[in-house]
Motif scaffolding. Structure first.
Motif, PDB file in Angstrom:
ATOM      1  N   GLN A  10      96.918  23.149   8.334  1.00 52.75           N
ATOM      2  CA  GLN A  10      97.198  23.394   6.925  1.00 52.75           C
ATOM      3  C   GLN A  10      97.683  24.834   6.725  1.00 52.75           C
ATOM      4  O   GLN A  10      97.098  25.778   7.235  1.00 52.75           O
ATOM      5  N   ARG A  12      98.097  28.146   4.700  1.00 51.12           N
ATOM      6  CA  ARG A  12      97.341  28.789   3.625  1.00 51.12           C
ATOM      7  C   ARG A  12      98.258  29.369   2.541  1.00 51.12           C
ATOM      8  O   ARG A  12      99.255  30.037   2.844  1.00 51.12           O
ATOM      9  N   LYS A  13      97.876  29.111   1.308  1.00 48.36           N
ATOM     10  CA  LYS A  13      98.597  29.660   0.167  1.00 48.36           C
ATOM     11  C   LYS A  13      97.687  30.506  -0.719  1.00 48.36           C
ATOM     12  O   LYS A  13      98.164  31.235  -1.588  1.00 48.36           O
ATOM     13  N   SER A  53      90.363  23.493  -2.675  1.00 45.92           N
ATOM     14  CA  SER A  53      90.335  22.669  -1.475  1.00 45.92           C
ATOM     15  C   SER A  53      90.691  23.488  -0.236  1.00 45.92           C
ATOM     16  O   SER A  53      90.077  23.326   0.826  1.00 45.92           O
ATOM     17  N   GLU A  54      91.670  24.356  -0.375  1.00 49.57           N
ATOM     18  CA  GLU A  54      92.043  25.212   0.753  1.00 49.57           C
ATOM     19  C   GLU A  54      90.882  26.102   1.177  1.00 49.57           C
ATOM     20  O   GLU A  54      90.594  26.248   2.368  1.00 49.57           O
ATOM     21  N   GLU A 343      91.088  22.239   8.100  1.00 51.52           N
ATOM     22  CA  GLU A 343      92.247  23.133   8.085  1.00 51.52           C
ATOM     23  C   GLU A 343      93.164  22.837   9.272  1.00 51.52           C
ATOM     24  O   GLU A 343      94.375  22.727   9.120  1.00 51.52           O
TER      25      GLU A 343
END
Length: 572
Positions: A10, A12-13, A53-54, A343
């Motif tokens: 995933q 990351r933002k 969620s991240e 992740e």
């Protein structure tokens, strides 16, 4: 395959890619930002949930790796301390602040307007918020530490027989055709367990007291009722569990009695004893599915590849990136698991291979979990991928049976293949009463939280007798061993009430396997259809997507039991 791992991870933002989690202060700013986030539109609530969620994926993966490393080497105090720091110092703060985020969501009109895939997440969040009590945070942290004591104790259990053996390695001898060897090793294993009987009883007694207090703090009469709510069991009740117990008790033991009688006659025994239950009834040498660890891995990948190439690629991905630890060794925690890493979006498989058929059963079980994790990886929120066990175990237990049609990879000899299948199917039937026994026992434990260790063991034997009936196995002279056989079930210690799910899923898996035998492509289509849903639908809806029922009525259980028995008969 390494590139696939990078693609799966995933991006990351919200959370810094440089984040190192050493204390709560490293995490605090992200919760503060989320608590200050302005939810002023439908787009804003979705952005908020994506950021949350991240953060959850990062935190859960950090904790997961600490757990994985600790269970791979329980003798390493640094790894144990690292895990304990997270659960005692960091996680309690996460719980408190997560509750504040739940409140923020639930008070938002835009959150309440979310529908479709969000409905399951919403009801779970409402449940979490309703159960949260700040005074329970330190108690739960204490329990998380206490729950690891079981692994610490049992991972050090060994016997001396032809060298030092872990109990998993020693269990191989229970398949030997020499009955005196089986009896000797069986008693050595059980006597080694008895050395820690009091320690494990004391540990559980302390946890039962603390769990009862958690339940009382949350306004419940007992921990069982609290835990049902905590596990978000929206789709069935404790009464349904009792119905499952009854259906299993009526349906399965009579079939097992037939199988045990056949075993006794083939072995030409006057008495069938506990150490006679794993040996081949035709007195053939134990099955040897692989030569060494590398052979085991390659055969597992080949088996999955034959079912469907994508499934083989999933296991190859784990192998290429060392996302599994398969061999049994001293100091390694017992058991097996698949740990989803939200992740990385690639799971980790842990098990204790000792060169037996059981290892094949375990790798295909955990491999089913792994495929589920990878297939559901594209779901946008951790909440959508955080599966209830009734769904997660359907994937793994179905793969045990589906893969069985391709076990010639492990057993090229036709006679050995039939033996392996027969053993697997007998295990499918025998585990159902065991699950019901363990579950019924847990109901009693928490309905009677002030019981003594002696009362606990007396109740265990009473329940055993209810389900075993006249199964033909004699326990004369082994009463002290029988009283504490529950101690080998780690779920009772580490994850209370997480076991009945295996029973529900086992019934579903039999139905899935029946589908596969009738139409493989259609069955795999259903198999992947339910996995892609993650947890965005109710459990009955997910089972329906799999083309099966979520049922545990007597008629349903009896029909599936009869089907398995008919398949066993074909293997004779």
């Amino acid at each position: 395959m390494s590139s696939l791992l990078n693609q799966a991870k995933q991006k990351r933002k919200f959370v810094s890619s440089e984040l190192q989690i050493n204390s709560w202060d490293d995490v605090r700013p992200y919760f503060e930002q989320l608590l200050a986030f302005n939810i002023d539109s439908s787009d804003a609530i979705k952005q908020f949930l994506a950021f949350r969620s991240e953060l959850e994926a990062v935190l859960e993966e950090d904790m997961s790796w600490r757990y994985i490393k600790m269970t791979c080497d329980t003798s390493n105090s640094e790894l144990r301390d690292s895990f304990n720091v997270f659960v005692t110092e960091i996680d309690p703060e996460i719980q408190k602040n997560s509750n504040l985020l739940d409140k923020k969501c639930l008070s938002s009109e835009y959150f309440q307007q979310l529908e479709g895939d969000y409905c399951i997440m919403k009801r779970a969040m409402q449940q979490r918020e309703a159960l949260f009590r700040e005074e329970n945070v330190p108690l739960i942290a204490d329990l998380q530490t206490m729950e690891q004591e079981y692994g610490n104790i049992t991972s050090q259990m060994t016997i001396e027989f032809e060298g030092t053996k872990t109990l998993q390695q020693a269990a191989v001898y229970l398949k030997k055709t020499d009955r005196s060897v089986r009896e000797t090793v069986y008693k050595m294993i059980q006597n080694r367990r008895l050395q820690d009987e009091k320690s494990l009883n004391d540990n559980l007694s302390k946890m039962i007291g603390k769990r009862h207090q958690v339940a009382k703090n949350a306004g419940f009469e007992n921990f069982r009722d609290y835990k049902f709510q905590s596990l978000c069991r929206f789709d069935y009740t404790k009464e349904d569990c009792f119905a499952f117990h009854s259906a299993i008790q009526r349906s399965v033991p009579p079939v097992l009695s037939k199988l045990n009688q056949e075993r006794k006659e083939k072995l030409q025994l006057n008495q069938l004893r506990p150490w006679d239950m794993d040996v081949d009834p035709d007195q053939k040498a134990p099955l040897k599915p692989f030569e060494n660890s590398n052979d085991f891995k390659q055969k597992a990948i080949a088996c999955f590849n034959e079912i469907k190439p994508f499934y083989g690629q999933c296991l190859q991905l784990l192998s290429d990136n060392n996302y599994w630890d398969l061999e049994s060794r001293i100091g390694k925690a017992p058991g097996g698991y698949n740990n989803p890493l939200y992740e990385s979006n690639v799971p980790f498989i842990f098990m204790n291979a000792a060169g037996t058929l059981h290892d094949v059963e375990t790798i295909v079980h955990e491999g089913g979990h792994a495929i589920h994790s990878i297939i559901s990886a594209d779901l946008p929120l951790v909440d959508f991928k955080d599966l209830p066990s009734e769904v997660a175990e359907l994937a793994s237990m179905s793969m045990e049976l589906i893969s069985m049609e391709h076990w010639h990879v492990f057993f090229p000899d036709e006679a050995d293949l039939k033996r392996a299948k027969k053993s697997q199917l007998e295990g499918v039937l025998s585990v159902l009463p065991w699950i019901a026994i363990v579950d019924k026992f847990q109901h009693w434990l928490y309905e009677n939280p002030t019981h003594s260790a002696n009362e606990r063991e007396e109740e265990w034997v009473k329940i055993l007798k209810e389900f075993e009936g006249s199964n033909g196995v004699e326990w004369d002279g082994l009463e002290n061993i029988r009283r504490c056989t529950w101690q080998k079930q780690l779920h009772i210690f580490e994850v209370p009430f997480y076991y009945i799910e295996y029973g529900f899923a086992q019934l579903g898996a039999i139905a899935m396997w029946k589908q596969y035998k009738e139409n493989p492509q259609k069955a795999l289509k259903h198999y992947e259809a339910f996995m892609k849903l993650g947890y965005t639908k109710s459990i009955p809806e997910i089972y329906k997507a799999a083309g099966i029922e979520f049922s545990f009525s007597y008629d349903y259980v009896k029909n599936l039991t009869d089907f398995v028995y008919s398949e066993i008969e074909k293997l004779k």
